[in-house]
Design an enzyme around this catalytic site. Sequence first.
Site, short mmCIF file in Angstrom:
data_model
loop_
_atom_site.label_atom_id
_atom_site.label_comp_id
_atom_site.label_asym_id
_atom_site.label_seq_id
_atom_site.Cartn_x
_atom_site.Cartn_y
_atom_site.Cartn_z
N GLY A 65 19.44 63.33 31.02
CA GLY A 65 19.30 64.73 31.40
C GLY A 65 18.33 64.97 32.54
CG HIS A 102 21.33 60.99 21.55
ND1 HIS A 102 20.36 61.83 22.05
CD2 HIS A 102 22.20 60.76 22.57
CE1 HIS A 102 20.64 62.10 23.32
NE2 HIS A 102 21.76 61.46 23.65
CD GLU A 126 19.18 64.91 23.73
OE1 GLU A 126 20.16 65.34 23.13
OE2 GLU A 126 19.22 64.61 24.95
CE LYS A 176 22.82 65.17 25.52
NZ LYS A 176 21.67 64.83 26.33
CG ASN A 195 25.87 63.78 23.07
OD1 ASN A 195 26.16 64.70 22.30
ND2 ASN A 195 24.67 63.23 23.12
CD GLU A 248 22.72 57.75 25.77
OE1 GLU A 248 23.59 58.24 26.49
OE2 GLU A 248 22.17 58.37 24.85
CB SER A 292 21.51 60.87 35.06
OG SER A 292 20.46 61.65 34.51
P1 PGA Z 1 23.01 63.00 30.31
O1 PGA Z 1 22.93 62.72 28.72
O2 PGA Z 1 24.33 62.45 30.77
O3 PGA Z 1 22.94 64.50 30.44
O4 PGA Z 1 21.87 62.31 30.94
C1 PGA Z 1 23.33 61.50 28.18
C2 PGA Z 1 23.18 61.53 26.68
O5 PGA Z 1 22.27 62.19 26.19
O6 PGA Z 1 23.96 60.87 25.95
#
Ligand code: PGA
Length: 251
Positions: free
Chosen positions: A176, A97, A99, A10, A8, A170, A215
Amino acid sequence: MKKLMAANWKMYKTWDDARATAQSLADLTASKLPDDREVLIFPPFTALKGVSDVFGPLAGFSTGGQDFYTEAEGAFTGEISPAMLLDAGAAYGLTGHSERRHVLGEDDALVGRKTAYGLVSGLKVILCVGEKIDERRAGQVEAVLRRQLDVGLKDVPRDVNPADLSVAYEPVWAIGTGEVAGPGEIVEAHACIRKILQAEFGEKGNKIRILYGGSVKPANCAEIIALDNVDGVLVGGASLLSESFSQIVLA
Ligand code: PGA
Protein backbone atom coordinates in the site's frame (compact mmCIF):
# COMPACT_ATOMS: atom_id res chain seq x y z
CA MET A 1 2.03 -24.84 -12.16
CA LYS A 2 -0.57 -22.20 -13.02
CA LYS A 3 0.21 -18.62 -12.05
CA LEU A 4 -2.22 -17.37 -9.43
CA MET A 5 -3.37 -13.78 -9.97
CA ALA A 6 -5.02 -12.88 -6.67
CA ALA A 7 -6.88 -9.75 -5.56
CA ASN A 8 -7.23 -8.76 -1.92
CA TRP A 9 -10.10 -6.29 -1.64
CA LYS A 10 -9.56 -5.79 2.10
CA MET A 11 -12.36 -3.70 3.72
CA TYR A 12 -13.59 -2.22 0.46
CA LYS A 13 -16.76 -2.72 -1.59
CA THR A 14 -20.45 -3.28 -0.88
CA TRP A 15 -22.43 -6.17 -2.38
CA ASP A 16 -23.41 -4.26 -5.55
CA ASP A 17 -19.97 -2.78 -6.17
CA ALA A 18 -18.25 -6.12 -5.58
CA ARG A 19 -20.51 -7.98 -7.98
CA ALA A 20 -20.23 -5.28 -10.64
CA THR A 21 -16.42 -5.26 -10.39
CA ALA A 22 -16.27 -9.07 -10.55
CA GLN A 23 -18.59 -9.15 -13.56
CA SER A 24 -16.60 -6.47 -15.35
CA LEU A 25 -13.35 -8.32 -14.61
CA ALA A 26 -14.85 -11.52 -16.01
CA ASP A 27 -16.02 -9.68 -19.14
CA LEU A 28 -12.55 -8.22 -19.66
CA THR A 29 -10.52 -11.38 -19.05
CA ALA A 30 -12.47 -14.66 -19.18
CA SER A 31 -12.30 -15.19 -22.93
CA LYS A 32 -8.57 -14.32 -23.00
CA LEU A 33 -7.36 -16.02 -19.83
CA PRO A 34 -4.31 -18.16 -20.71
CA ASP A 35 -4.50 -21.82 -19.63
CA ASP A 36 -1.62 -21.29 -17.23
CA ARG A 37 -3.35 -18.53 -15.20
CA GLU A 38 -5.90 -18.56 -12.42
CA VAL A 39 -7.85 -15.59 -11.06
CA LEU A 40 -8.76 -15.34 -7.39
CA ILE A 41 -10.58 -12.60 -5.48
CA PHE A 42 -10.75 -12.16 -1.73
CA PRO A 43 -13.84 -9.94 -1.29
CA PRO A 44 -15.08 -8.76 2.11
CA PHE A 45 -17.19 -11.51 3.77
CA THR A 46 -20.48 -9.71 3.05
CA ALA A 47 -19.85 -9.88 -0.72
CA LEU A 48 -18.24 -13.33 -0.87
CA LYS A 49 -21.36 -15.20 -1.97
CA GLY A 50 -22.16 -12.52 -4.55
CA VAL A 51 -18.73 -12.68 -6.18
CA SER A 52 -18.68 -16.50 -5.97
CA ASP A 53 -21.97 -16.60 -7.87
CA VAL A 54 -20.59 -14.32 -10.61
CA PHE A 55 -17.53 -16.58 -10.97
CA GLY A 56 -19.47 -19.86 -10.61
CA PRO A 57 -19.75 -20.74 -14.31
CA LEU A 58 -16.23 -19.56 -15.22
CA ALA A 59 -13.26 -21.94 -15.40
CA GLY A 60 -10.15 -20.55 -13.73
CA PHE A 61 -11.94 -18.03 -11.47
CA SER A 62 -12.42 -18.49 -7.74
CA THR A 63 -12.94 -16.64 -4.47
CA GLY A 64 -11.54 -16.79 -0.97
CA GLY A 65 -12.04 -15.51 2.56
CA GLN A 66 -9.58 -12.91 3.89
CA ASP A 67 -9.53 -14.52 7.33
CA PHE A 68 -11.15 -17.33 9.34
CA TYR A 69 -11.11 -18.79 12.84
CA THR A 70 -9.82 -22.16 14.00
CA GLU A 71 -13.17 -23.75 14.95
CA ALA A 72 -16.07 -25.06 12.86
CA GLU A 73 -18.68 -23.22 14.94
CA GLY A 74 -19.28 -21.99 18.46
CA ALA A 75 -19.49 -18.97 20.74
CA PHE A 76 -16.86 -16.87 18.95
CA THR A 77 -18.53 -13.53 18.34
CA GLY A 78 -17.42 -11.85 15.15
CA GLU A 79 -15.52 -14.84 13.79
CA ILE A 80 -16.18 -16.98 10.72
CA SER A 81 -15.24 -20.60 10.03
CA PRO A 82 -13.72 -22.29 6.98
CA ALA A 83 -16.97 -24.28 6.63
CA MET A 84 -18.89 -20.98 6.36
CA LEU A 85 -16.47 -19.67 3.73
CA LEU A 86 -16.85 -22.89 1.72
CA ASP A 87 -20.63 -22.58 2.07
CA ALA A 88 -20.41 -19.06 0.58
CA GLY A 89 -18.55 -20.44 -2.44
CA ALA A 90 -14.95 -19.77 -1.37
CA ALA A 91 -12.18 -22.15 -2.36
CA TYR A 92 -9.32 -20.27 -0.65
CA GLY A 93 -8.47 -18.68 2.67
CA LEU A 94 -5.78 -16.12 3.51
CA THR A 95 -3.61 -16.32 6.63
CA GLY A 96 -0.91 -14.12 8.10
CA HIS A 97 -1.60 -11.01 6.04
CA SER A 98 0.52 -8.15 7.30
CA GLU A 99 -2.55 -6.16 8.36
CA ARG A 100 -3.79 -9.12 10.46
CA ARG A 101 -0.33 -9.41 12.03
CA HIS A 102 0.52 -5.75 12.55
CA VAL A 103 -2.85 -3.97 12.82
CA LEU A 104 -5.00 -6.71 14.38
CA GLY A 105 -2.22 -8.25 16.48
CA GLU A 106 -2.09 -11.86 15.24
CA ASP A 107 1.09 -13.67 16.21
CA ASP A 108 2.97 -16.42 14.36
CA ALA A 109 1.38 -19.15 16.46
CA LEU A 110 -2.20 -18.08 15.66
CA VAL A 111 -1.29 -17.71 11.98
CA GLY A 112 0.10 -21.26 12.07
CA ARG A 113 -3.04 -22.66 13.71
CA LYS A 114 -5.23 -20.94 11.13
CA THR A 115 -3.09 -22.22 8.23
CA ALA A 116 -3.27 -25.83 9.37
CA TYR A 117 -6.95 -25.64 10.30
CA GLY A 118 -7.94 -24.05 6.99
CA LEU A 119 -6.20 -26.82 5.07
CA VAL A 120 -7.71 -29.70 7.03
CA SER A 121 -11.10 -28.01 6.67
CA GLY A 122 -10.91 -28.11 2.89
CA LEU A 123 -9.73 -24.61 2.00
CA LYS A 124 -6.70 -23.93 -0.14
CA VAL A 125 -4.58 -21.59 1.97
CA ILE A 126 -2.26 -18.73 1.09
CA LEU A 127 0.10 -18.00 4.00
CA CYS A 128 1.52 -14.46 3.86
CA VAL A 129 4.98 -13.69 5.19
CA GLY A 130 7.26 -10.67 4.96
CA GLU A 131 9.64 -8.44 6.86
CA LYS A 132 9.20 -4.90 8.16
CA ILE A 133 11.54 -2.17 6.94
CA ASP A 134 13.59 -2.07 10.15
CA GLU A 135 14.06 -5.85 9.92
CA ARG A 136 15.31 -5.50 6.33
CA ARG A 137 17.70 -2.71 7.34
CA ALA A 138 19.00 -4.89 10.15
CA GLY A 139 19.76 -7.73 7.68
CA GLN A 140 17.09 -9.98 9.19
CA VAL A 141 15.02 -10.83 6.09
CA GLU A 142 15.97 -14.50 6.02
CA ALA A 143 15.57 -14.88 9.77
CA VAL A 144 12.09 -13.33 9.70
CA LEU A 145 10.96 -15.49 6.76
CA ARG A 146 12.35 -18.58 8.45
CA ARG A 147 10.56 -17.85 11.73
CA GLN A 148 7.24 -17.00 10.06
CA LEU A 149 7.39 -20.14 7.89
CA ASP A 150 8.63 -22.47 10.65
CA VAL A 151 5.77 -21.51 12.94
CA GLY A 152 3.27 -20.84 10.16
CA LEU A 153 3.71 -24.31 8.62
CA LYS A 154 4.43 -26.28 11.79
CA ASP A 155 1.10 -28.11 11.96
CA VAL A 156 0.45 -28.38 8.24
CA PRO A 157 0.07 -32.08 7.41
CA ARG A 158 3.20 -33.24 5.53
CA ASP A 159 0.97 -35.10 3.06
CA VAL A 160 -0.69 -31.82 2.04
CA ASN A 161 -1.45 -31.49 -1.66
CA PRO A 162 1.04 -28.80 -2.78
CA ALA A 163 -1.65 -27.31 -5.02
CA ASP A 164 -3.61 -26.45 -1.85
CA LEU A 165 -0.87 -24.43 -0.18
CA SER A 166 0.75 -21.20 -1.36
CA VAL A 167 3.05 -18.71 0.32
CA ALA A 168 2.81 -14.99 -0.43
CA TYR A 169 5.95 -12.92 0.10
CA GLU A 170 4.71 -9.46 1.01
CA PRO A 171 7.38 -7.16 2.43
CA VAL A 172 5.45 -4.97 4.88
CA TRP A 173 7.17 -1.80 3.63
CA ALA A 174 5.88 -2.43 0.08
CA ILE A 175 2.20 -2.93 0.96
CA GLY A 176 0.00 0.00 0.00
CA THR A 177 3.01 2.32 -0.19
CA GLY A 178 3.66 2.41 -3.93
CA GLU A 179 7.16 1.22 -3.09
CA VAL A 180 7.57 -2.09 -4.89
CA ALA A 181 10.43 -4.43 -3.99
CA GLY A 182 13.11 -4.50 -6.68
CA PRO A 183 13.62 -7.62 -8.84
CA GLY A 184 16.77 -8.56 -6.92
CA GLU A 185 14.99 -8.32 -3.57
CA ILE A 186 12.07 -10.38 -4.82
CA VAL A 187 14.24 -13.10 -6.38
CA GLU A 188 16.36 -13.36 -3.25
CA ALA A 189 13.40 -13.61 -0.88
CA HIS A 190 11.55 -16.10 -3.09
CA ALA A 191 14.66 -18.29 -3.38
CA CYS A 192 14.96 -18.26 0.39
CA ILE A 193 11.28 -19.27 0.75
CA ARG A 194 11.72 -22.04 -1.84
CA LYS A 195 14.69 -23.42 0.09
CA ILE A 196 12.66 -23.49 3.30
CA LEU A 197 9.72 -25.18 1.54
CA GLN A 198 12.07 -27.83 0.11
CA ALA A 199 13.53 -28.46 3.55
CA GLU A 200 10.03 -28.79 5.04
CA PHE A 201 8.27 -30.74 2.30
CA GLY A 202 11.02 -32.29 0.15
CA GLU A 203 10.34 -32.51 -3.57
CA LYS A 204 6.79 -31.28 -2.97
CA GLY A 205 8.24 -27.94 -1.89
CA ASN A 206 8.94 -27.19 -5.55
CA LYS A 207 5.22 -27.38 -6.34
CA ILE A 208 4.03 -24.95 -3.68
CA ARG A 209 3.31 -21.61 -5.30
CA ILE A 210 5.10 -18.51 -4.07
CA LEU A 211 3.28 -15.26 -4.81
CA TYR A 212 4.66 -11.74 -4.58
CA GLY A 213 2.58 -8.92 -3.10
CA GLY A 214 3.23 -5.25 -2.40
CA SER A 215 2.35 -2.38 -4.76
CA VAL A 216 1.88 -4.63 -7.80
CA LYS A 217 0.27 -2.63 -10.61
CA PRO A 218 -0.29 -2.95 -14.38
CA ALA A 219 3.03 -1.21 -15.10
CA ASN A 220 5.22 -3.61 -13.08
CA CYS A 221 3.30 -6.91 -13.13
CA ALA A 222 4.78 -8.42 -16.31
CA GLU A 223 8.32 -7.95 -15.03
CA ILE A 224 7.53 -9.36 -11.57
CA ILE A 225 5.60 -12.39 -12.79
CA ALA A 226 8.50 -13.42 -15.05
CA LEU A 227 11.02 -13.60 -12.17
CA ASP A 228 12.38 -16.92 -10.87
CA ASN A 229 10.14 -18.58 -8.30
CA VAL A 230 7.33 -16.05 -8.75
CA ASP A 231 4.21 -18.16 -9.24
CA GLY A 232 1.64 -15.40 -8.97
CA VAL A 233 0.82 -12.07 -7.37
CA LEU A 234 -1.36 -10.85 -4.52
CA VAL A 235 -2.69 -7.38 -5.29
CA GLY A 236 -4.44 -4.87 -3.04
CA GLY A 237 -4.99 -1.30 -4.27
CA ALA A 238 -4.59 -2.02 -7.99
CA SER A 239 -7.17 -4.82 -7.84
CA LEU A 240 -10.09 -2.60 -6.84
CA LEU A 241 -10.87 -1.43 -10.37
CA SER A 242 -11.57 -4.10 -12.99
CA GLU A 243 -9.70 -2.20 -15.74
CA SER A 244 -6.54 -2.13 -13.68
CA PHE A 245 -6.75 -5.70 -12.33
CA SER A 246 -7.62 -7.10 -15.78
CA GLN A 247 -4.32 -5.72 -17.09
CA ILE A 248 -2.50 -7.43 -14.23
CA VAL A 249 -4.31 -10.72 -14.81
CA LEU A 250 -3.36 -10.71 -18.49
CA ALA A 251 0.13 -9.17 -18.08
P1 PGA B 1 -1.05 -3.44 -2.24
O1 PGA B 1 -1.53 -4.54 -1.16
O2 PGA B 1 -1.10 -4.10 -3.58
O3 PGA B 1 -2.07 -2.33 -2.12
O4 PGA B 1 0.31 -3.02 -1.86
C1 PGA B 1 -1.07 -5.86 -1.24
C2 PGA B 1 -1.70 -6.69 -0.14
O5 PGA B 1 -1.95 -6.14 0.94
O6 PGA B 1 -1.93 -7.90 -0.31
